[in-house]
Write a protein that holds these residues in place. Sequence first.
Motif, PDB file in Angstrom:
ATOM      1  N   LEU A  51       0.814  -1.202   0.000  1.00 32.72           N
ATOM      2  CA  LEU A  51       0.000   0.000   0.000  1.00 32.72           C
ATOM      3  C   LEU A  51       0.853   1.261   0.000  1.00 32.72           C
ATOM      4  CD1 LEU A  51      -2.975  -0.837   2.318  1.00 32.72           C
ATOM      5  CD2 LEU A  51      -3.028  -0.238  -0.091  1.00 32.72           C
ATOM      6  N   MET A  52       1.890   1.216   0.845  1.00 32.06           N
ATOM      7  CA  MET A  52       2.776   2.381   0.929  1.00 32.06           C
ATOM      8  C   MET A  52       3.400   2.654  -0.431  1.00 32.06           C
ATOM      9  SD  MET A  52       2.627   3.527   3.821  1.00 32.06           S
ATOM     10  CE  MET A  52       1.431   2.939   4.969  1.00 32.06           C
ATOM     11  N   MET A  53       3.823   1.585  -1.041  1.00 29.51           N
ATOM     12  CA  MET A  53       4.471   1.698  -2.325  1.00 29.51           C
ATOM     13  C   MET A  53       3.485   2.247  -3.350  1.00 29.51           C
ATOM     14  SD  MET A  53       6.150  -1.302  -4.380  1.00 29.51           S
ATOM     15  CE  MET A  53       4.823  -1.146  -5.528  1.00 29.51           C
ATOM     16  N   GLY A  54       2.234   1.790  -3.196  1.00 30.48           N
ATOM     17  CA  GLY A  54       1.214   2.238  -4.124  1.00 30.48           C
ATOM     18  C   GLY A  54       1.102   3.746  -4.132  1.00 30.48           C
ATOM     19  N   ARG A  55       1.150   4.320  -2.945  1.00 29.53           N
ATOM     20  CA  ARG A  55       1.015   5.764  -2.848  1.00 29.53           C
ATOM     21  C   ARG A  55       2.181   6.462  -3.551  1.00 29.53           C
ATOM     22  NH1 ARG A  55      -0.550   8.593   2.380  1.00 29.53           N
ATOM     23  NH2 ARG A  55      -0.053   6.568   3.259  1.00 29.53           N
ATOM     24  N   LYS A  56       3.377   5.920  -3.296  1.00 30.88           N
ATOM     25  CA  LYS A  56       4.575   6.540  -3.840  1.00 30.88           C
ATOM     26  C   LYS A  56       4.531   6.492  -5.365  1.00 30.88           C
ATOM     27  CE  LYS A  56       9.585   6.027  -3.737  1.00 30.88           C
ATOM     28  NZ  LYS A  56       9.701   5.431  -5.075  1.00 30.88           N
ATOM     29  N   SER A  57       4.228   5.316  -5.907  1.00 29.67           N
ATOM     30  CA  SER A  57       4.279   5.233  -7.350  1.00 29.67           C
ATOM     31  C   SER A  57       3.150   6.047  -7.971  1.00 29.67           C
ATOM     32  CB  SER A  57       4.243   3.779  -7.807  1.00 29.67           C
ATOM     33  OG  SER A  57       3.063   3.181  -7.355  1.00 29.67           O
ATOM     34  N   LEU A  58       2.082   6.202  -7.227  1.00 24.85           N
ATOM     35  CA  LEU A  58       1.011   7.036  -7.755  1.00 24.85           C
ATOM     36  C   LEU A  58       1.496   8.470  -7.933  1.00 24.85           C
ATOM     37  CD1 LEU A  58      -2.048   5.845  -5.676  1.00 24.85           C
ATOM     38  CD2 LEU A  58      -1.760   5.638  -8.141  1.00 24.85           C
ATOM     39  N   LYS A  59       2.249   8.948  -6.938  1.00 23.76           N
ATOM     40  CA  LYS A  59       2.745  10.323  -7.007  1.00 23.76           C
ATOM     41  C   LYS A  59       3.759  10.466  -8.136  1.00 23.76           C
ATOM     42  CE  LYS A  59       1.581  12.297  -2.669  1.00 23.76           C
ATOM     43  NZ  LYS A  59       1.819  11.793  -1.340  1.00 23.76           N
ATOM     44  N   ASP A  60       4.644   9.448  -8.224  1.00 24.43           N
ATOM     45  CA  ASP A  60       5.691   9.494  -9.246  1.00 24.43           C
ATOM     46  C   ASP A  60       5.119   9.626 -10.655  1.00 24.43           C
ATOM     47  OD1 ASP A  60       7.548   9.324  -7.374  1.00 24.43           O
ATOM     48  OD2 ASP A  60       8.088   7.228  -7.706  1.00 24.43           O
ATOM     49  N   GLU A  61       4.000   9.017 -10.808  1.00 21.45           N
ATOM     50  CA  GLU A  61       3.489   8.960 -12.172  1.00 21.45           C
ATOM     51  C   GLU A  61       2.312   9.898 -12.358  1.00 21.45           C
ATOM     52  OE1 GLU A  61       3.009   4.930 -13.207  1.00 21.45           O
ATOM     53  OE2 GLU A  61       5.012   4.412 -12.483  1.00 21.45           O
ATOM     54  N   LYS A  62       2.476  11.029 -11.769  1.00 18.49           N
ATOM     55  CA  LYS A  62       1.419  12.039 -11.761  1.00 18.49           C
ATOM     56  C   LYS A  62       0.949  12.397 -13.161  1.00 18.49           C
ATOM     57  CE  LYS A  62       0.738  15.655  -8.386  1.00 18.49           C
ATOM     58  NZ  LYS A  62       1.407  16.566  -7.487  1.00 18.49           N
ATOM     59  N   GLU A  63       1.939  12.432 -14.046  1.00 13.87           N
ATOM     60  CA  GLU A  63       1.604  12.906 -15.390  1.00 13.87           C
ATOM     61  C   GLU A  63       0.853  11.881 -16.233  1.00 13.87           C
ATOM     62  OE1 GLU A  63       5.365  10.733 -15.573  1.00 13.87           O
ATOM     63  OE2 GLU A  63       4.561  12.216 -14.200  1.00 13.87           O
ATOM     64  N   ARG A  64       0.888  10.676 -15.780  1.00 15.51           N
ATOM     65  CA  ARG A  64       0.191   9.665 -16.591  1.00 15.51           C
ATOM     66  C   ARG A  64      -1.317   9.858 -16.608  1.00 15.51           C
ATOM     67  NH1 ARG A  64       2.742   3.779 -16.530  1.00 15.51           N
ATOM     68  NH2 ARG A  64       4.943   4.353 -16.617  1.00 15.51           N
ATOM     69  N   ALA A  65      -1.926   9.189 -17.482  1.00 20.02           N
ATOM     70  CA  ALA A  65      -3.388   9.322 -17.621  1.00 20.02           C
ATOM     71  C   ALA A  65      -4.121   8.748 -16.418  1.00 20.02           C
ATOM     72  CB  ALA A  65      -3.839   8.606 -18.891  1.00 20.02           C
ATOM     73  N   LEU A  66      -5.295   9.246 -16.191  1.00 22.28           N
ATOM     74  CA  LEU A  66      -6.111   8.819 -15.068  1.00 22.28           C
ATOM     75  C   LEU A  66      -6.340   7.309 -15.123  1.00 22.28           C
ATOM     76  CD1 LEU A  66      -7.991   9.539 -12.665  1.00 22.28           C
ATOM     77  CD2 LEU A  66      -9.802   9.924 -14.338  1.00 22.28           C
ATOM     78  N   LYS A  67      -6.536   6.831 -16.330  1.00 23.87           N
ATOM     79  CA  LYS A  67      -6.791   5.411 -16.513  1.00 23.87           C
ATOM     80  C   LYS A  67      -5.648   4.580 -15.962  1.00 23.87           C
ATOM     81  CE  LYS A  67      -8.280   2.284 -20.079  1.00 23.87           C
ATOM     82  NZ  LYS A  67      -8.103   1.982 -21.480  1.00 23.87           N
ATOM     83  N   GLN A  68      -4.455   5.053 -16.285  1.00 21.70           N
ATOM     84  CA  GLN A  68      -3.278   4.327 -15.823  1.00 21.70           C
ATOM     85  C   GLN A  68      -3.184   4.356 -14.306  1.00 21.70           C
ATOM     86  OE1 GLN A  68      -0.312   5.894 -18.404  1.00 21.70           O
ATOM     87  NE2 GLN A  68       0.843   3.979 -18.372  1.00 21.70           N
ATOM     88  N   ARG A  69      -3.539   5.506 -13.737  1.00 20.24           N
ATOM     89  CA  ARG A  69      -3.494   5.626 -12.276  1.00 20.24           C
ATOM     90  C   ARG A  69      -4.471   4.648 -11.635  1.00 20.24           C
ATOM     91  NH1 ARG A  69      -2.509  11.400 -12.719  1.00 20.24           N
ATOM     92  NH2 ARG A  69      -4.666  12.013 -12.356  1.00 20.24           N
ATOM     93  N   ARG A  70      -5.618   4.562 -12.280  1.00 18.28           N
ATOM     94  CA  ARG A  70      -6.599   3.623 -11.725  1.00 18.28           C
ATOM     95  C   ARG A  70      -6.072   2.199 -11.799  1.00 18.28           C
ATOM     96  NH1 ARG A  70     -11.800   6.561 -14.347  1.00 18.28           N
ATOM     97  NH2 ARG A  70     -12.216   7.941 -12.583  1.00 18.28           N
ATOM     98  N   GLY A  71      -5.419   1.913 -12.903  1.00 18.49           N
ATOM     99  CA  GLY A  71      -4.827   0.569 -13.049  1.00 18.49           C
ATOM    100  C   GLY A  71      -3.826   0.294 -11.947  1.00 18.49           C
ATOM    101  N   GLU A  72      -2.985   1.288 -11.710  1.00 17.68           N
ATOM    102  CA  GLU A  72      -1.970   1.160 -10.653  1.00 17.68           C
ATOM    103  C   GLU A  72      -2.640   0.927  -9.289  1.00 17.68           C
ATOM    104  OE1 GLU A  72       1.447   1.623 -10.093  1.00 17.68           O
ATOM    105  OE2 GLU A  72       1.669   1.168 -12.232  1.00 17.68           O
ATOM    106  N   ALA A  73      -3.650   1.745  -9.043  1.00 19.50           N
ATOM    107  CA  ALA A  73      -4.340   1.657  -7.745  1.00 19.50           C
ATOM    108  C   ALA A  73      -4.937   0.274  -7.559  1.00 19.50           C
ATOM    109  CB  ALA A  73      -5.431   2.717  -7.660  1.00 19.50           C
ATOM    110  N   LYS A  74      -5.544  -0.217  -8.634  1.00 19.55           N
ATOM    111  CA  LYS A  74      -6.159  -1.544  -8.539  1.00 19.55           C
ATOM    112  C   LYS A  74      -5.093  -2.610  -8.301  1.00 19.55           C
ATOM    113  CE  LYS A  74     -10.225  -0.590 -11.290  1.00 19.55           C
ATOM    114  NZ  LYS A  74     -10.857  -0.788 -12.588  1.00 19.55           N
ATOM    115  N   ASN A  75      -3.975  -2.454  -8.960  1.00 18.66           N
ATOM    116  CA  ASN A  75      -2.891  -3.430  -8.755  1.00 18.66           C
ATOM    117  C   ASN A  75      -2.416  -3.446  -7.317  1.00 18.66           C
ATOM    118  OD1 ASN A  75      -2.766  -4.581 -11.208  1.00 18.66           O
ATOM    119  ND2 ASN A  75      -1.217  -3.169 -12.032  1.00 18.66           N
ATOM    120  N   SER A  76      -2.226  -2.228  -6.768  1.00 19.12           N
ATOM    121  CA  SER A  76      -1.780  -2.119  -5.377  1.00 19.12           C
ATOM    122  C   SER A  76      -2.762  -2.815  -4.464  1.00 19.12           C
ATOM    123  CB  SER A  76      -1.722  -0.664  -4.932  1.00 19.12           C
ATOM    124  OG  SER A  76      -0.624  -0.060  -5.502  1.00 19.12           O
TER     125      SER A  76
END
Length: 602
Positions: free
Chosen positions: A487-512
């Motif tokens: 979960l912690m990592m999820g937050r970090k990578s979410l911030k890192d990839e701020k510029e990516r599309a919302l869709k991708q962020r959602r994908g990341e979140a779901k993976n986490s």
Amino acid sequence: MMQSERKATIELAIKAAQAYGRGDLADRLEKLQIRLSQPDMTVVVLGQFKQGKSSLVNALVGGAPCSVDDDIATAVPTIVRYGKQNKAWALLSDGDSSQQKREPIEWQHVPGYVTAHRRHDSELEIKGVEVELPRKLLAKGIVVVDTPGVGGLGSAHATACLGTLSMADAGLFISDVSQEFTQAEIDYLKQAQELCSTIVCVATKIDLYPAWREVIKRNTAHLQSVGIETPILAVSSQLRSEAIRRKDKAMNEESGCGQLVRMLTDDFLQTNDRQLSVKTAEEVSSVCEQLRSQLEAELIAVESPEKSSQLLGDLEAAKERSERLRSSVSRWNITLNDGIGDLNSDVDYDFRQRMRQVTKEADEAIESGDPLELWDEFEPWLVNRVSYDVVANYRFLAMRSNELSALVGDHFMTDGGDMLHQIDIYTADTALGRVKTSLELDVKETSKAAKGMTVLKGSYSGMLMCTMLGSMISVPPLAPIAAGIGLMMGRKSLKDEKERALKQRRGEAKNSMRRYGDEVSFQVNKDSRDTLRKVQRQLRDHYSARAEELNRSTSEALRGAAEAVKKSESEKAARGKDLRAEINRVNGLAARAGKLVSAATQ
Ligand SMILES: Nc1nc2c(ncn2[C@@H]2O[C@H](COP(=O)(O)OP(=O)(O)OP(=O)(O)O)[C@@H](O)[C@H]2O)c(=O)[nH]1
Ligand SMILES: [Mg+2]
């Protein structure tokens, strides 16, 4: 008094078992003796953050083993028990929850350990602290467990602590009188009651809030309206501590703690004590019954030769039955093995279903917004939600294990319960007159065995579920498991990839979220398998030993009777006299055991 009488009765029974060459029965009694010499009664103190749990524990035992502070929270469970002098240990783990070390620590370091998750000088995680104090209340056998109350009651840790209840004898639910019960507290209490039959609510800090009577009145009404029948005791830990310092009895009464202590010692301990007496009586009379069956068989053989051939035939049949009872194809054994197999898959299925539902809800939440904004709320929600399901799954496991235990006990009793009564028809006219109390006990024992033995209590050897689950899901920033869970990592990578599309962020979140779910599932699965393995072993060992004993009793009876038949008339007469004396002695022992029950139920 009762304790010394219990001890004396068991000692006598051990001597008798040894005298008749039944080391197996003596063994069983010796194990009981060890258990009785540590008649601990565990009381777990639960409740929301900062309600005064640690203060209450300190006030009860009169000392400061538990750290109390407005800012520093209790981080790990503290087990407080009796010892001749102040001593403390830390329960340490290197991250693998099944491996724990118990290390002595300096008394003055206790507060540091109780409020930390990790030892200052190493990577070792602190799972709990054990302290021993020379206190009167504790000397009576009460063990108090202070638990951390992280966050709101829905919090992962508090929910996880519910699990400890199934292993405790009683629970104190702490809530201060600054406000009425919240819905979360009521829900929590309901769950707590399911896991432990003895829950008492303690309303703390009455010295601080003048309107405390009104709050308690309303709380009592709240509980009544939802059908919870726990008493609410009002206390002030501060007054009690002050009273102890000043040795002021009136102040102690005013603090309400006197009443709580009386409840613990008079009501709880006495109930516990009674149960121990009944248990002792049951075990001793069961041993007597086995000894008597041997002696009676021989007596019939020497006194009624005309019945011997039929008697030998019956004993032969009983021996064969007892052999079947101890074999792997006996019904109780098959029930047990199949049952554990089914339980494993049912518990697993239950958790998978639960996680599927969580995933669905989590996916919906993620889809409904931008994970970047949602995450701060989403993360604690997920942890709480999952921990709720972990405990619910454990409740399912506990309920089903008890059902299985009852079924195995039933099958054992149906196939072997009356084995020793085979020869009763012969003894009816031999005026041996079984002692009444022991007959009553037979009935009690049968009904108890039919309910099955309590299997879960010892299934976590000394380790508290709270520690196990708590460390697994609670998320102190440094906990390696929590970090590993992703979960912690999820937050970090979410911030890192701020510029990516919302869709991708959602994908990341779901993976986490899924990684977290997988990790929790893996742990829960391992824990429930371990628990079920222990349950299986306990039941198997218990009933195998009983089957062995029955087999030995029937074999000995057969052997004794067969030899007696061959004796000369004068030898028979002499032996008959001896046997009657022996039987009288065994009956006397059974009667003494029976008295334990009548003394306990007075
Ligand atoms: N006046 C008064 N203050 C109390 C009483 N009980 C606890 N407190 C205060 O309430 C605060 C929290 O008490 P703790 O005993 O640490 O509470 P806790 O429930 O153990 O807290 P956590 O372990 O962090 O969840 C402390 O400042 C205590 O001094 C009481 O009976 N009277
Ligand atoms: Mg505390």
